[in-house]
Design a protein around this motif. Structure first.
Motif, PDB file in Angstrom:
ATOM      1  N   LEU A 197      44.051  50.358  42.843  1.00 42.90           N
ATOM      2  CA  LEU A 197      43.852  49.584  41.620  1.00 42.90           C
ATOM      3  C   LEU A 197      42.352  49.402  41.409  1.00 42.90           C
ATOM      4  N   CYS A 198      41.910  49.568  40.179  1.00 44.76           N
ATOM      5  CA  CYS A 198      40.493  49.451  39.869  1.00 44.76           C
ATOM      6  C   CYS A 198      40.254  48.275  38.934  1.00 44.76           C
ATOM      7  N   GLY A 199      39.083  47.691  39.034  1.00 49.00           N
ATOM      8  CA  GLY A 199      38.745  46.593  38.143  1.00 49.00           C
ATOM      9  C   GLY A 199      37.376  46.032  38.463  1.00 49.00           C
ATOM     10  N   ARG A 200      36.985  45.060  37.678  1.00 50.30           N
ATOM     11  CA  ARG A 200      35.678  44.422  37.833  1.00 50.30           C
ATOM     12  C   ARG A 200      35.809  43.167  38.692  1.00 50.30           C
ATOM     13  N   VAL A 201      34.853  42.985  39.598  1.00 53.22           N
ATOM     14  CA  VAL A 201      34.841  41.796  40.456  1.00 53.22           C
ATOM     15  C   VAL A 201      34.380  40.590  39.636  1.00 53.22           C
ATOM     16  N   VAL A 202      35.194  39.544  39.669  1.00 53.73           N
ATOM     17  CA  VAL A 202      34.919  38.340  38.885  1.00 53.73           C
ATOM     18  C   VAL A 202      34.894  37.125  39.809  1.00 53.73           C
ATOM     19  N   HIS A 203      34.425  36.008  39.284  1.00 54.45           N
ATOM     20  CA  HIS A 203      34.414  34.765  40.057  1.00 54.45           C
ATOM     21  C   HIS A 203      35.832  34.195  40.132  1.00 54.45           C
ATOM     22  N   GLY A 204      36.214  33.734  41.314  1.00 52.42           N
ATOM     23  CA  GLY A 204      37.497  33.066  41.490  1.00 52.42           C
ATOM     24  C   GLY A 204      37.283  31.587  41.761  1.00 52.42           C
ATOM     25  N   ASP A 205      38.257  30.985  42.470  1.00 51.59           N
ATOM     26  CA  ASP A 205      38.135  29.555  42.758  1.00 51.59           C
ATOM     27  C   ASP A 205      37.474  29.287  44.109  1.00 51.59           C
ATOM     28  N   HIS A 206      37.066  30.380  44.804  1.00 51.78           N
ATOM     29  CA  HIS A 206      36.337  30.283  46.078  1.00 51.78           C
ATOM     30  C   HIS A 206      37.164  29.652  47.191  1.00 51.78           C
ATOM     31  N   PRO A 214      35.976  34.928  52.739  1.00 46.47           N
ATOM     32  CA  PRO A 214      35.502  35.216  51.377  1.00 46.47           C
ATOM     33  C   PRO A 214      36.133  36.489  50.833  1.00 46.47           C
ATOM     34  N   THR A 215      36.499  36.442  49.569  1.00 44.03           N
ATOM     35  CA  THR A 215      37.188  37.579  48.965  1.00 44.03           C
ATOM     36  C   THR A 215      36.465  38.051  47.718  1.00 44.03           C
ATOM     37  N   ALA A 216      36.644  39.335  47.436  1.00 44.16           N
ATOM     38  CA  ALA A 216      36.273  39.879  46.130  1.00 44.16           C
ATOM     39  C   ALA A 216      37.500  39.738  45.242  1.00 44.16           C
ATOM     40  N   ASN A 217      37.350  39.049  44.116  1.00 46.34           N
ATOM     41  CA  ASN A 217      38.451  38.846  43.180  1.00 46.34           C
ATOM     42  C   ASN A 217      38.332  39.883  42.071  1.00 46.34           C
ATOM     43  N   ILE A 218      39.340  40.736  41.955  1.00 48.70           N
ATOM     44  CA  ILE A 218      39.286  41.836  40.997  1.00 48.70           C
ATOM     45  C   ILE A 218      40.179  41.508  39.821  1.00 48.70           C
ATOM     46  N   SER A 219      39.611  41.566  38.633  1.00 46.71           N
ATOM     47  CA  SER A 219      40.364  41.217  37.430  1.00 46.71           C
ATOM     48  C   SER A 219      41.430  42.259  37.129  1.00 46.71           C
ATOM     49  N   LEU A 220      42.653  41.796  36.889  1.00 46.26           N
ATOM     50  CA  LEU A 220      43.752  42.669  36.469  1.00 46.26           C
ATOM     51  C   LEU A 220      43.976  42.609  34.966  1.00 46.26           C
ATOM     52  N   ASN A 221      43.233  41.735  34.266  1.00 48.52           N
ATOM     53  CA  ASN A 221      43.350  41.609  32.805  1.00 48.52           C
ATOM     54  C   ASN A 221      44.804  41.448  32.359  1.00 48.52           C
ATOM     55  N   GLN A 276      30.661  44.231  39.515  1.00 48.38           N
ATOM     56  CA  GLN A 276      30.794  45.639  39.886  1.00 48.38           C
ATOM     57  C   GLN A 276      32.207  46.137  39.612  1.00 48.38           C
ATOM     58  N   GLU A 277      32.307  47.403  39.190  1.00 49.52           N
ATOM     59  CA  GLU A 277      33.603  48.070  39.095  1.00 49.52           C
ATOM     60  C   GLU A 277      33.939  48.634  40.467  1.00 49.52           C
ATOM     61  N   VAL A 278      35.075  48.218  41.017  1.00 46.69           N
ATOM     62  CA  VAL A 278      35.463  48.639  42.360  1.00 46.69           C
ATOM     63  C   VAL A 278      36.877  49.217  42.329  1.00 46.69           C
ATOM     64  N   SER A 279      37.200  49.905  43.405  1.00 49.08           N
ATOM     65  CA  SER A 279      38.549  50.445  43.583  1.00 49.08           C
ATOM     66  C   SER A 279      39.115  49.884  44.876  1.00 49.08           C
ATOM     67  N   VAL A 280      40.361  49.417  44.826  1.00 44.66           N
ATOM     68  CA  VAL A 280      41.023  48.852  45.996  1.00 44.66           C
ATOM     69  C   VAL A 280      42.204  49.748  46.362  1.00 44.66           C
ATOM     70  N   GLU A 281      42.075  50.442  47.497  1.00 43.80           N
ATOM     71  CA  GLU A 281      43.141  51.316  47.983  1.00 43.80           C
ATOM     72  C   GLU A 281      44.109  50.524  48.858  1.00 43.80           C
ATOM     73  N   LEU A 282      45.397  50.788  48.681  1.00 44.42           N
ATOM     74  CA  LEU A 282      46.425  50.164  49.519  1.00 44.42           C
ATOM     75  C   LEU A 282      46.976  51.209  50.472  1.00 44.42           C
ATOM     76  N   HIS A 283      46.839  50.953  51.784  1.00 45.62           N
ATOM     77  CA  HIS A 283      47.265  51.937  52.783  1.00 45.62           C
ATOM     78  C   HIS A 283      48.526  51.523  53.528  1.00 45.62           C
ATOM     79  N   HIS A 284      48.737  50.224  53.681  1.00 43.25           N
ATOM     80  CA  HIS A 284      49.894  49.772  54.473  1.00 43.25           C
ATOM     81  C   HIS A 284      50.255  48.355  54.060  1.00 43.25           C
ATOM     82  N   LYS A 285      51.539  48.116  53.818  1.00 45.54           N
ATOM     83  CA  LYS A 285      51.968  46.761  53.492  1.00 45.54           C
ATOM     84  C   LYS A 285      52.191  45.973  54.775  1.00 45.54           C
ATOM     85  N   LEU A 286      51.520  44.834  54.858  1.00 42.56           N
ATOM     86  CA  LEU A 286      51.651  43.983  56.038  1.00 42.56           C
ATOM     87  C   LEU A 286      52.838  43.044  55.929  1.00 42.56           C
TER      88      LEU A 286
END
Length: 321
Positions: A197-206, A214-221, A276-286
């Motif tokens: 999934l790709c998207g822009r990193v946005v501010h979350g609630d921290h 700490p996490t990168a929060n990626i907007s799903l719009n 930043q525009e980032v891509s998040v790859e999913l490799h394994h469901k925990l």
């Protein structure tokens, strides 16, 4: 929906046309479809185009026809328009025409679709389509019609047989089912790459930072996605790539109202990825999402997710490649 101008900036050598009736500059090899996910079956169609030696072009639609006809009942996409354009570009497509799928296009006869769009607008010299391709009002257009009109208007038609893996036809529907059941390895095999999934990193609630993760929060719009849960994966960014523990869902412990995608990058000193525009790859469901009684219990669960993410990549070092 992705902005076409931003897509052109990402890929300056890619021609992207929206709501355009401008004729192509030269005869092209063309393929038509939703290309949702740009999976290995789609890649076979694109490969047949490249073999022709002609400039390569794809015709796709926004919204997807199923979204137009089924509205809120349509299944979630595998890829956004932006993600689709990137994948098509990586497979050698030089020009993309994205037509608005509306009632006028839905009512366009198969004959007029060929003459107005394929012949006049796209200047089709070769058409690469799947064996079950149907088009036009009422889906009355088929391969036989294309062959007849091709003889009249001077384009050839290359039929691509079903792309099979382990005896099963690769399809977007099948990949969506794998993702929804957590079978990421099979989804990756059919896609030809890890699902991302790709998207822009946005501010979350921290909240993650307050808990020590700490996490990168990626907007799903507000985009519906075919996955939810906690995953081991990777975050790829212009500033670097990291393995990550990833959460996709409604965060039931804190009661989010919208789907949230968060990635906690391991072995990273809190990289500043905002904007930043980032891509998040999913490799394994925990695991699935859970609602915990308090934040301390949630923190312990996240700590365990980090441990399991490290363990997964230690056992699957090829997933770093």
């Amino acid at each position: 929906m992705a902005n076409p101008d931003s897509l052109k900036r990402m890929h300056p050598f890619l021609s992207l046309h929206r709501r355009s009736t401008r004729a192509a500059d030269a005869t092209q090899a063309v393929s038509i479809g939703n290309f949702d996910g740009v999976h290995r079956g789609h890649q076979a169609l694109l490969g047949a185009m490249r073999e022709s030696g002609l400039p390569t072009a794809v015709l796709t639609f926004e919204p997807l026809p199923r979204e137009f006809f089924r509205c809120a009942d349509a299944p979630p996409r595998l890829s956004s328009l932006r993600e689709k354009v990137v994948a098509l570009r990586q497979n050698g497509v030089q020009s993309i025409t994205c037509l608005p799928f509306n009632q006028a296009l839905a009512n366009l006869s198969a004959e007029n679709f060929i003459t107005q769009i394929l012949v006049k607008q796209l200047r089709c010299g070769l058409l690469s389509v799947g064996h079950d391709f149907r088009f036009g009002a009422g889906r009355l257009g088929d391969l036989d019609m294309l062959l007849r009109f091709g003889q009249q208007y001077g384009f050839s038609v290359k039929e691509q047989p079903p792309f099979l893996l382990d005896g099963k036809r690769v399809s977007s529907t099948g990949i969506r089912a794998f993702l929804q059941t957590g079978n990421l390895a099979q989804a990756a095999a059919w896609l030809g790459r890890p699902y991302a999934l790709c998207g822009r990193v946005v501010h979350g609630d921290h909240l993650g930072r307050e808990l020590g993760f700490p996490t990168a929060n990626i907007s799903l719009n507000r985009r519906p996605v075919p996955v939810k849960g906690i995953f081991a994966g990777r975050l790829l960014s212009p500033k670097g790539n990291w393995i990550a523990a990833i959460s996709i869902g409604l965060r039931p412990t804190v009661g989010s109202k919208q789907m949230v995608l968060e990635a906690h990058c391991l072995d990273a000193d809190s990289p500043d990825l905002y904007g930043q525009e980032v891509s998040v790859e999913l490799h394994h469901k925990l695991r699935d999402e859970e609602k915990y009684v308090d934040l301390d219990t949630l923190k312990a669960a996240i700590d365990n997710d980090v441990v399991n993410t490290r363990s997964f990549f230690a056992e699957h070092p090829q997933d770093f490649e």
